[in-house]
Design a protein around this motif. Sequence first.
Motif, PDB file in Angstrom:
ATOM      1  N   PHE A 287     -22.029 -58.511  42.985  1.00 14.96           N
ATOM      2  CA  PHE A 287     -23.037 -57.594  42.930  1.00 14.96           C
ATOM      3  C   PHE A 287     -23.398 -57.114  44.383  1.00 14.96           C
ATOM      4  N   LEU A 289     -25.491 -55.243  46.627  1.00 13.43           N
ATOM      5  CA  LEU A 289     -26.961 -54.753  46.996  1.00 13.43           C
ATOM      6  C   LEU A 289     -26.611 -53.862  48.388  1.00 13.43           C
ATOM      7  N   GLN A 316     -20.951 -48.461  41.754  1.00 13.10           N
ATOM      8  CA  GLN A 316     -21.327 -48.166  43.108  1.00 13.10           C
ATOM      9  C   GLN A 316     -22.368 -49.310  43.545  1.00 13.10           C
ATOM     10  N   ARG A 318     -25.714 -51.163  44.359  1.00 14.27           N
ATOM     11  CA  ARG A 318     -27.147 -50.798  43.934  1.00 14.27           C
ATOM     12  C   ARG A 318     -28.029 -50.727  45.212  1.00 14.27           C
ATOM     13  N   GLN A 320     -31.245 -50.484  47.478  1.00 12.77           N
ATOM     14  CA  GLN A 320     -32.662 -50.767  47.442  1.00 12.77           C
ATOM     15  C   GLN A 320     -33.415 -50.045  48.764  1.00 12.77           C
ATOM     16  N   ALA A 370     -29.724 -60.923  43.589  1.00 10.98           N
ATOM     17  CA  ALA A 370     -29.717 -59.645  42.999  1.00 10.98           C
ATOM     18  C   ALA A 370     -30.856 -59.280  42.399  1.00 10.98           C
ATOM     19  N   ALA A 373     -33.485 -56.742  44.459  1.00  9.45           N
ATOM     20  CA  ALA A 373     -33.706 -55.157  44.290  1.00  9.45           C
ATOM     21  C   ALA A 373     -34.886 -54.846  43.415  1.00  9.45           C
ATOM     22  N   ASN A 374     -35.655 -53.826  43.645  1.00  9.19           N
ATOM     23  CA  ASN A 374     -36.559 -53.202  42.722  1.00  9.19           C
ATOM     24  C   ASN A 374     -37.819 -54.128  42.256  1.00  9.19           C
TER      25      ASN A 374
END
Length: 383
Positions: A287, A289, A316, A318, A320, A370, A373-374
């Motif tokens: 993953f 980031l 793509q 991710r 943040q 992971a 993020a967000n």
Amino acid sequence: MELIKKRVVLHFPGFEPLDGKAHRARYERTARQSGKVWAFQTQLDEIDDCHEFVKFDVLAASDFWQTASRVHVFDHDVLVQHLSAKPAAKRIVAGFAACGRIIVDGGLAGYFRHAWRFGLFFIFPFVLMLLGLTLMATIASVPMGFGLGVWHIVWSVPAAAAFFVYLFLPFAERFYTLHLFADWEMAVALGRMDRPEVDAWLERCATAARQALLEDADEYVISSHSMGSSVAAHVVGLLLEKEPALFDGKQVVFASLGSAVLQCALLSPAKALRARVGLIACCRSVFWLDVHCLTDAIHFYKVPVVAAAGHQDAPQARMQFIRVKQMLTPEHYKKIKLDFLRVHRQYVLGPDLRATFDFTLLTAGPLPAALVANGGLQKMPGL
């Protein structure tokens, strides 16, 4: 959600004159600050530096969780020192040579096409140095300008040299000019892969990284900052070239912070680096980031790194988005906001306030990386 009890971290720092011991000391300070903000404690063991790259264990815990992490630091201080050890005159010549190579290799055009602020960051130290050299030449030629005899250069040339060495260079170092010259030498080396000492060092990194990845853990975090992201991409990509199934069955997060992968990958000879970016992006066990900051000019803000490296059809990274202003008190932020390199380092430094990103929690906290993020940190146990 299953909390992380054991983690292995492979950290690739940015282009700074800090060895593994200094990075451990920074990590300890950062963890202490984060602990005060998020109400947890950390305990760091002494470093294990029996090999080329240091490692140390971190135990982070609160009333609600406990996580043990082993941090491996792949600093490139040996290369920084090698590039910075030359006399100032040689460093200036080498820096301008690197500038010319980057322009010829299409880097400058790529920087302004994707992130104009990074383009300005590139040209800044060279424009500043050209200004200093121009002033020095002007002082040396004063006798000719006033129609004085040629013999007056016996004082004008020494005066020009004294101005440059004792006044201009100390002023320029307030903006890290010669350090940035070395940084661009390193960027060319990682793009062109034409320096045997850099290639050999990357191979040693890959060997040590593979050993770290064989350790048992719930999660593996490969964190990288600034120039370290290009190093990490080379190392991880090199491992995947040799062993495509290396990450199978593992929970792996490739976290690029203030990433400057495109600093090197946009150079036309950087085919190996671009291919390795694609390998990482296409690895199903990883993953990616990619952490961006609006007020950090030394990265490619909002640019999809995988697509810009030529892999538009690959998964793509991710993104943040964070704000340094939200991580620090107003007084602290006011103090550092005009220091562009200090703002750029905040990704790996401790916060004053709870925010959406925290380096210590990314690498030593209980949540899967992971989830950072967000706003994932709002799910911290006990909040």
